[in-house]
Scaffold this motif. Structure first.
Motif, short mmCIF file in Angstrom:
data_model
loop_
_atom_site.label_atom_id
_atom_site.label_comp_id
_atom_site.label_asym_id
_atom_site.label_seq_id
_atom_site.Cartn_x
_atom_site.Cartn_y
_atom_site.Cartn_z
N ILE A 2 0.85 -1.19 0.00
CA ILE A 2 0.00 0.00 0.00
C ILE A 2 0.89 1.24 0.00
N LYS A 3 0.57 2.20 -0.86
CA LYS A 3 1.33 3.45 -0.92
C LYS A 3 0.45 4.59 -0.42
N ILE A 4 0.98 5.34 0.53
CA ILE A 4 0.27 6.49 1.10
C ILE A 4 1.19 7.70 1.06
N ALA A 5 0.65 8.82 0.63
CA ALA A 5 1.39 10.09 0.64
C ALA A 5 0.59 11.10 1.46
N LEU A 6 1.24 11.70 2.42
CA LEU A 6 0.65 12.79 3.20
C LEU A 6 1.36 14.08 2.81
N LEU A 7 0.60 15.11 2.50
CA LEU A 7 1.16 16.40 2.16
C LEU A 7 0.69 17.41 3.19
N CYS A 8 1.64 18.13 3.78
CA CYS A 8 1.23 19.15 4.76
C CYS A 8 2.01 20.43 4.50
N VAL A 9 1.40 21.54 4.89
CA VAL A 9 1.98 22.86 4.72
C VAL A 9 2.10 23.51 6.08
N SER A 13 4.96 27.24 12.31
CA SER A 13 4.25 26.41 13.29
C SER A 13 4.99 25.10 13.52
N TYR A 14 6.27 25.20 13.84
CA TYR A 14 7.11 24.02 13.95
C TYR A 14 6.73 23.12 15.12
N ASP A 15 6.26 23.70 16.21
CA ASP A 15 5.81 22.86 17.33
C ASP A 15 4.63 21.99 16.89
N CYS A 16 3.70 22.57 16.18
CA CYS A 16 2.55 21.80 15.68
C CYS A 16 3.01 20.76 14.67
N LEU A 17 3.97 21.10 13.83
CA LEU A 17 4.48 20.16 12.85
C LEU A 17 5.13 18.96 13.55
N CYS A 18 5.93 19.21 14.57
CA CYS A 18 6.56 18.11 15.31
C CYS A 18 5.51 17.22 15.97
N ASN A 19 4.49 17.80 16.55
CA ASN A 19 3.41 17.01 17.16
C ASN A 19 2.69 16.18 16.10
N TYR A 20 2.45 16.78 14.95
CA TYR A 20 1.79 16.08 13.84
C TYR A 20 2.63 14.88 13.40
N LEU A 21 3.93 15.11 13.19
CA LEU A 21 4.81 14.03 12.74
C LEU A 21 4.95 12.94 13.79
N ASP A 22 4.97 13.31 15.07
CA ASP A 22 4.99 12.30 16.13
C ASP A 22 3.74 11.43 16.08
N SER A 23 2.60 12.06 15.82
CA SER A 23 1.34 11.34 15.71
C SER A 23 1.34 10.39 14.50
N PHE A 40 5.31 14.58 2.89
CA PHE A 40 5.89 15.73 2.22
C PHE A 40 5.52 16.99 2.99
N ILE A 41 6.52 17.74 3.39
CA ILE A 41 6.31 18.94 4.21
C ILE A 41 6.71 20.16 3.40
N ALA A 42 5.77 21.08 3.22
CA ALA A 42 6.04 22.34 2.55
C ALA A 42 6.13 23.44 3.60
N ASP A 43 7.25 24.12 3.64
CA ASP A 43 7.46 25.20 4.61
C ASP A 43 7.35 26.53 3.88
N TYR A 53 15.65 16.71 12.55
CA TYR A 53 14.75 15.86 13.33
C TYR A 53 13.95 14.90 12.45
N LEU A 54 13.87 15.16 11.16
CA LEU A 54 13.12 14.28 10.27
C LEU A 54 13.75 12.90 10.15
N GLU A 55 15.03 12.81 10.43
CA GLU A 55 15.74 11.53 10.32
C GLU A 55 15.30 10.52 11.37
N ARG A 56 14.67 10.97 12.43
CA ARG A 56 14.29 10.05 13.52
C ARG A 56 13.05 9.23 13.21
#
Length: 86
Positions: A2-9, A13-23, A40-43, A53-56
């Motif tokens: 199964i292939k899934i792609a998540l795209l976020c912008v 809001s890096y604290d929210c982004l880290c919480n999102y990625l942890d989830s 895929f993260i668009a900044d 931190y993305l390497e973790r």
């Protein structure tokens, strides 16, 4: 597989982004790993965040820095850069 792609912008809001990625990591770790997950993260912010931190994460995370091209502009750029326009 199964292939899934998540795209976020994000915009300053890096604290929210880290919480999102942890989830996402928690949800992904609950799969049977027969899933190919790309995030895929668009900044759009004015500063560039340290993305080491993305390497973790166990999924594939890709970071793109754009000038503020707007939400849909950033999504469009990710789709173009990753041949998702089919």
């Amino acid at each position: 597989m199964i292939k899934i792609a998540l795209l976020c912008v994000t915009y300053n809001s890096y604290d929210c982004l880290c919480n999102y990625l942890d989830s996402v990591e928690i949800a992904y770790s609950a799969t049977d790993r027969n899933v190919n997950l790309d995030v895929f993260i668009a900044d759009n912010s004015s500063c560039c965040e340290n993305v080491n931190y993305l390497e973790r994460f166990s999924f594939n995370a890709q970071y793109y820095k754009f000038d503020n091209v707007g939400y849909f502009g950033a999504i469009h750029q990710i789709m173009i850069n990753n041949d998702m326009m089919d």
